[in-house]
Write a protein that holds these residues in place. Structure first.
Motif, mmCIF file in Angstrom:
data_model
loop_
_atom_site.group_PDB
_atom_site.id
_atom_site.type_symbol
_atom_site.label_atom_id
_atom_site.label_comp_id
_atom_site.label_asym_id
_atom_site.label_seq_id
_atom_site.Cartn_x
_atom_site.Cartn_y
_atom_site.Cartn_z
ATOM 1 N N SER A 143 0.831 -1.197 0.000
ATOM 2 C CA SER A 143 0.000 0.000 0.000
ATOM 3 C C SER A 143 0.870 1.253 0.000
ATOM 4 C CB SER A 143 -0.923 0.005 1.224
ATOM 5 O OG SER A 143 -1.720 1.166 1.256
ATOM 6 N N VAL A 144 1.946 1.239 0.792
ATOM 7 C CA VAL A 144 2.879 2.372 0.801
ATOM 8 C C VAL A 144 3.586 2.466 -0.550
ATOM 9 C CG1 VAL A 144 4.949 3.340 1.873
ATOM 10 C CG2 VAL A 144 3.226 2.220 3.291
ATOM 11 N N ARG A 145 3.996 1.325 -1.057
ATOM 12 C CA ARG A 145 4.679 1.291 -2.358
ATOM 13 C C ARG A 145 3.809 1.891 -3.453
ATOM 14 N NH1 ARG A 145 6.411 -4.318 -5.462
ATOM 15 N NH2 ARG A 145 7.200 -3.364 -7.381
ATOM 16 N N ASN A 146 2.512 1.677 -3.373
ATOM 17 C CA ASN A 146 1.599 2.180 -4.399
ATOM 18 C C ASN A 146 1.519 3.707 -4.426
ATOM 19 O OD1 ASN A 146 1.010 -0.426 -5.190
ATOM 20 N ND2 ASN A 146 -0.899 -0.543 -4.037
ATOM 21 N N THR A 147 1.984 4.345 -3.369
ATOM 22 C CA THR A 147 1.946 5.816 -3.321
ATOM 23 C C THR A 147 3.186 6.447 -3.951
ATOM 24 O OG1 THR A 147 3.095 6.020 -1.167
ATOM 25 C CG2 THR A 147 0.703 5.672 -1.120
ATOM 26 N N LEU A 148 4.186 5.634 -4.299
ATOM 27 C CA LEU A 148 5.470 6.180 -4.729
ATOM 28 C C LEU A 148 5.380 6.974 -6.025
ATOM 29 C CD1 LEU A 148 7.811 3.194 -3.807
ATOM 30 C CD2 LEU A 148 7.463 5.327 -2.554
ATOM 31 N N ASP A 149 4.592 6.482 -6.986
ATOM 32 C CA ASP A 149 4.487 7.185 -8.274
ATOM 33 C C ASP A 149 3.941 8.599 -8.087
ATOM 34 O OD1 ASP A 149 5.562 5.154 -9.735
ATOM 35 O OD2 ASP A 149 3.638 4.293 -10.346
ATOM 36 N N SER A 150 2.900 8.708 -7.263
ATOM 37 C CA SER A 150 2.324 10.040 -7.045
ATOM 38 C C SER A 150 3.292 10.942 -6.291
ATOM 39 C CB SER A 150 0.999 9.926 -6.284
ATOM 40 O OG SER A 150 1.193 9.317 -5.023
ATOM 41 N N LEU A 151 4.067 10.382 -5.359
ATOM 42 C CA LEU A 151 5.048 11.174 -4.623
ATOM 43 C C LEU A 151 6.181 11.637 -5.538
ATOM 44 C CD1 LEU A 151 5.325 9.191 -1.263
ATOM 45 C CD2 LEU A 151 4.301 11.445 -1.616
ATOM 46 N N LEU A 152 6.547 10.795 -6.509
ATOM 47 C CA LEU A 152 7.584 11.183 -7.455
ATOM 48 C C LEU A 152 7.199 12.440 -8.217
ATOM 49 C CD1 LEU A 152 8.824 7.822 -9.023
ATOM 50 C CD2 LEU A 152 10.283 9.624 -8.093
ATOM 51 N N SER A 153 5.925 12.530 -8.569
ATOM 52 C CA SER A 153 5.461 13.669 -9.373
ATOM 53 C C SER A 153 5.389 14.961 -8.565
ATOM 54 C CB SER A 153 4.092 13.356 -9.987
ATOM 55 O OG SER A 153 3.111 13.205 -8.979
ATOM 56 N N THR A 154 5.351 14.857 -7.235
ATOM 57 C CA THR A 154 5.252 16.068 -6.406
ATOM 58 C C THR A 154 6.602 16.746 -6.205
ATOM 59 O OG1 THR A 154 5.596 14.915 -4.296
ATOM 60 C CG2 THR A 154 3.326 15.017 -5.152
ATOM 61 N N ASP A 156 8.542 16.092 -3.769
ATOM 62 C CA ASP A 156 8.797 16.145 -2.323
ATOM 63 C C ASP A 156 9.772 15.020 -1.975
ATOM 64 O OD1 ASP A 156 8.792 16.137 0.421
ATOM 65 O OD2 ASP A 156 6.617 16.287 0.626
ATOM 66 N N GLU A 157 11.058 15.308 -2.085
ATOM 67 C CA GLU A 157 12.087 14.289 -1.927
ATOM 68 C C GLU A 157 12.090 13.685 -0.524
ATOM 69 O OE1 GLU A 157 15.083 11.815 -3.321
ATOM 70 O OE2 GLU A 157 13.780 13.207 -4.409
ATOM 71 N N GLU A 158 11.896 14.497 0.477
ATOM 72 C CA GLU A 158 11.936 14.002 1.860
ATOM 73 C C GLU A 158 10.818 13.002 2.118
ATOM 74 O OE1 GLU A 158 11.793 15.726 6.464
ATOM 75 O OE2 GLU A 158 12.085 17.089 4.768
ATOM 76 N N THR A 159 9.601 13.327 1.686
ATOM 77 C CA THR A 159 8.467 12.414 1.870
ATOM 78 C C THR A 159 8.650 11.149 1.043
ATOM 79 O OG1 THR A 159 6.998 14.296 2.264
ATOM 80 C CG2 THR A 159 5.961 12.201 1.722
ATOM 81 N N LEU A 160 9.204 11.309 -0.166
ATOM 82 C CA LEU A 160 9.434 10.161 -1.043
ATOM 83 C C LEU A 160 10.411 9.179 -0.410
ATOM 84 C CD1 LEU A 160 9.086 8.772 -3.831
ATOM 85 C CD2 LEU A 160 11.019 10.151 -4.629
ATOM 86 N N GLN A 161 11.532 9.681 0.086
ATOM 87 C CA GLN A 161 12.527 8.803 0.694
ATOM 88 C C GLN A 161 11.971 8.121 1.943
ATOM 89 O OE1 GLN A 161 15.284 8.015 -0.897
ATOM 90 N NE2 GLN A 161 14.620 9.471 -2.466
ATOM 91 N N ALA A 162 11.159 8.847 2.696
ATOM 92 C CA ALA A 162 10.533 8.258 3.886
ATOM 93 C C ALA A 162 9.596 7.125 3.494
ATOM 94 C CB ALA A 162 9.781 9.332 4.667
ATOM 95 N N ALA A 163 8.898 7.280 2.368
ATOM 96 C CA ALA A 163 7.976 6.245 1.900
ATOM 97 C C ALA A 163 8.741 5.001 1.468
ATOM 98 C CB ALA A 163 7.129 6.780 0.751
ATOM 99 N N TYR A 164 9.871 5.179 0.779
ATOM 100 C CA TYR A 164 10.692 4.023 0.394
ATOM 101 C C TYR A 164 11.156 3.265 1.640
ATOM 102 C CZ TYR A 164 11.154 4.938 -4.617
ATOM 103 O OH TYR A 164 10.900 5.086 -5.956
ATOM 104 N N LEU A 165 11.631 4.003 2.620
ATOM 105 C CA LEU A 165 12.106 3.365 3.845
ATOM 106 C C LEU A 165 10.969 2.664 4.582
ATOM 107 C CD1 LEU A 165 14.534 6.124 5.176
ATOM 108 C CD2 LEU A 165 15.153 3.898 4.201
ATOM 109 N N ARG A 166 9.787 3.281 4.598
ATOM 110 C CA ARG A 166 8.640 2.699 5.286
ATOM 111 C C ARG A 166 8.211 1.401 4.607
ATOM 112 N NH1 ARG A 166 6.061 1.334 9.698
ATOM 113 N NH2 ARG A 166 3.794 1.460 9.567
ATOM 114 N N ALA A 167 8.121 1.413 3.272
ATOM 115 C CA ALA A 167 7.725 0.211 2.540
ATOM 116 C C ALA A 167 8.736 -0.905 2.763
ATOM 117 C CB ALA A 167 7.588 0.522 1.050
#
Length: 333
Positions: A143-154, A156-167
């Motif tokens: 579910s976290v991984r599925n948010t990565l594409d949308s985060l890439l388009s924003t 927001d590097e900090e939130t993106l990296q946090a999502a990778y680590l969380r997944a």
């Protein structure tokens, strides 16, 4: 014809058109129009109908006239439980009913194939996991991984990296709770590949770190399950990405890396001929392997197989572009 009569004809046409389109997908086993005709308008519970038809999934729909528009509502239901696994509403201008039918059939087909792909993935993982908590953690990680594409388009590097680590953390926890299940390690390998590609500058140090970690995860998955096509594909894709980025400077080592990537991708396909993304990556690899006509013809064939196997439309756009490109080079378009 009266409006009600006309809507009934459109509904029947949509049903038949959708069945015809889905029947062309090799990975799907679709019940014929005659087989489902007796359930038109039925109020029976979905799971009852599914049991009588021996169907894993049901599609129910309705169509109504709204001024000059036709609105179609579709619900995709799990055959065992009757629970909704997807839905969609499509509105088109009324006009040539045959054109409307074809347009609605195309839209409905795309929705169904995409939703079924996700549902089938979850169902397969549930059957393979030995630990329920590990399976839940894997779903949370996905579910976290599925948010990565949308985060890439924003951006927001900090939130993106946090999502990778969380997944990755969730996949790692699943791995620790079910030590004999190869899927968490496989998922971590794919996540590492996606992480490597998330850096638009293709920094070689970052890419080297990500792909090296990904290869370790893939190796661990294959140690647990030597017949895991997704793990073979992940390892082959990671190797190929390293080759594309020139991360192996030694010429002989680079050639060996390329050959090993091809071997892994072919192993994935040998284990699962419906591994659409493996066919797609193999097609790309073959385009870079040699400019001779035989290799390019094989690249086109691999792209065609990818498109045929992509029952759930996960990578269709990229495959079509690649198929056009290699066909153009072969002067077949």
């Amino acid at each position: 014809a009266t409006p009600g009569r006309e809507m009934g004809l459109v509904a029947t046409g949509l049903t038949e058109g959708l069945i015809d389109r889905l029947s062309l997908v090799p990975a799907l086993d679709v019940i014929s129009s005659n087989g489902v005709a007796r359930y038109a308008g039925s109020t029976a519970a979905p799971e009852v109908i599914a049991r009588e038809l021996s169907a894993g999934t049901l599609v129910r729909g309705s169509i109504e006239l709204l001024g000059d528009s036709l609105r179609t509502t579709l619900r995709i239901l799990d055959g065992e439980s009757g629970v909704d696994i997807g839905s969609g509403v499509f509105t088109l201008q009324q006009g040539d009913l045959l054109a409307v039918r074809d347009s609605l059939s195309s839209l409905a087909e795309q929705l169904i194939r995409e939703r079924l792909g996700e549902h089938q993935r979850v169902r397969l993982e549930r059957s393979q996991a030995q630990n329920h908590e590990a399976w839940l953690l894997l779903q949370r990680g996905q579910s976290v991984r599925n948010t990565l594409d949308s985060l890439l388009s924003t951006g927001d590097e900090e939130t993106l990296q946090a999502a990778y680590l969380r997944a990755d953390s969730l996949f790692s926890l699943a791995e620790s709770l079910d030590a004999q299940w190869s899927e968490p390690s496989t998922r971590r390998a794919w996540l590492a590949y996606e992480h490597a590609r998330s850096d638009g500058t293709f920094d070689p140090v970052f890419a080297d770190q990500c792909t090296s970690v990904g290869l370790e995860h893939a190796a661990r998955a294959l140690a647990l399950d030597t017949l895991n096509p997704s793990a073979f594909e992940a390892r082959g894709t990671l190797k190929y990405w390293r080759w594309l980025l020139g991360l192996e400077p030694d010429r002989e080592a680079s050639r060996a890396l390329f050959a090993s990537a091809e071997t892994d991708l072919r192993s994935a396909i040998a284990l699962n001929g419906q591994q659409a993304s493996a066919w797609s990556t193999l097609s790309h690899l073959l385009i870079n392997k040699s400019g001779d006509r035989a290799t390019q013809s094989e690249a086109r064939l691999a792209a065609e197989r990818a498109l045929e196997a992509d029952a759930y439309l996960t990578n269709a756009d990229a495959v079509i572009r690649r198929l056009y490109s290699v066909s153009y080079d072969l002067e077949d378009v």
